[in-house]
Design a protein around this motif. Sequence first.
Motif, PDB file in Angstrom:
ATOM      1  N   THR A  55     -24.873  70.626  11.425  1.00  0.00           N
ATOM      2  CA  THR A  55     -25.732  70.236  10.709  1.00  0.00           C
ATOM      3  C   THR A  55     -25.991  69.396   8.980  1.00  0.00           C
ATOM      4  O   THR A  55     -26.302  69.513   8.163  1.00  0.00           O
ATOM      5  CB  THR A  55     -26.835  69.450  10.848  1.00  0.00           C
ATOM      6  N   PRO A  56     -24.338  69.185   8.111  1.00  0.00           N
ATOM      7  CA  PRO A  56     -24.293  69.000   7.245  1.00  0.00           C
ATOM      8  C   PRO A  56     -25.679  68.214   6.126  1.00  0.00           C
ATOM      9  O   PRO A  56     -25.586  68.222   4.722  1.00  0.00           O
ATOM     10  CB  PRO A  56     -22.907  68.846   7.301  1.00  0.00           C
ATOM     11  N   LYS A  57     -26.255  67.363   6.716  1.00  0.00           N
ATOM     12  CA  LYS A  57     -26.785  66.516   5.960  1.00  0.00           C
ATOM     13  C   LYS A  57     -28.502  67.290   6.161  1.00  0.00           C
ATOM     14  O   LYS A  57     -29.649  66.842   6.004  1.00  0.00           O
ATOM     15  CB  LYS A  57     -26.895  64.928   6.226  1.00  0.00           C
ATOM     16  N   TRP A  58     -29.076  68.166   7.219  1.00  0.00           N
ATOM     17  CA  TRP A  58     -29.374  69.156   7.121  1.00  0.00           C
ATOM     18  C   TRP A  58     -30.914  69.154   5.777  1.00  0.00           C
ATOM     19  O   TRP A  58     -30.488  69.565   4.808  1.00  0.00           O
ATOM     20  CB  TRP A  58     -30.336  70.279   8.056  1.00  0.00           C
ATOM     21  N   ALA A  59     -32.228  68.786   5.735  1.00  0.00           N
ATOM     22  CA  ALA A  59     -32.241  69.362   4.481  1.00  0.00           C
ATOM     23  C   ALA A  59     -33.790  69.797   4.399  1.00  0.00           C
ATOM     24  O   ALA A  59     -34.531  70.208   3.926  1.00  0.00           O
ATOM     25  CB  ALA A  59     -32.576  67.496   3.642  1.00  0.00           C
TER      26      ALA A  59
END
Length: 302
Positions: free
Chosen positions: A69-73
């Motif tokens: 999940t590269p866009k998890w923030a």
Amino acid sequence: MGAGTALLATLLSGCKGGILDPKGPIGADEKSLILTATFLMLLVVVPVILMTLVFAWKYRASNSAAVYTPKWAHSTKIEVVVWTIPVVIVIGLAILAWETTHKLDPYRPLDSAKTPIKVDVVALNWKWLFIYPDLGIATVNQLAFPKDTPVNFRITSDVAMNSFFIPQLGGQIYAMAGMETKLHLLANEAGSYDGMSANYSGAGFSGMKFKAIATETPEDFQAWVAKVKTQATPLDAQAYLALAQPSENNLPAYFTAAEPRLFDAVMHKYMAGRQSLAATDDDLKLAALSKALCEPVAATKE
């Protein structure tokens, strides 16, 4: 005995004679403080170490099953955990520090029905001088007192700053020239305990050690006092000047402390030029003794 208790006993088995092997109430409370504070901090340290290893394994390059999940923030649950737990631990440590700071204050006299033993301590190069003002004796590198009896220390230095420390009985406190510090200790077991300077003070520092002897009974302590008096030599100003000369790895020595103002004179010798402040006969005598302790070393060889 549970597995955890057995493991702890094994880990601490090599601590005999140190701060984790206390023989007095102050030492026991300090040990409890150290272990409690360490446990509270490990509540953060251990999970972080474990999660580091788990995450490194789970998200390794060869694990194609791991979720990417590269866009998890953000995660509210994670934020609550990583902030709440440290805040609770810090609050707990703050409360613990507040309570123990007052309870273990070295200046705080110990509660006891027994009359305390008074000992004046002077740090020298490289030895410890113990003066018993109520008994008229003094010793070098040997200290004695009955078990279960409070010992009230007044501490100063006639040389560089040192640190007075009997690990099994309680915390250290500094000995500083021209200043007086206090320490109150008690041994609840008879025995001979190692004492030392915990502050580097020059070439003979490694040999600046002494024995603190807690006798089984008051009668045993009185027998020790009698032995000191039979082997003692007078400790006047000239004898003190000779004793104060630097020497290393000193064996125990015994003196009769005929001068009751010796400790105060050692402490005030750095203000001997202000004798005009003396207002009473005792003040004048103290000022005169302080001045005598400032005489050149050559005066001891005449």
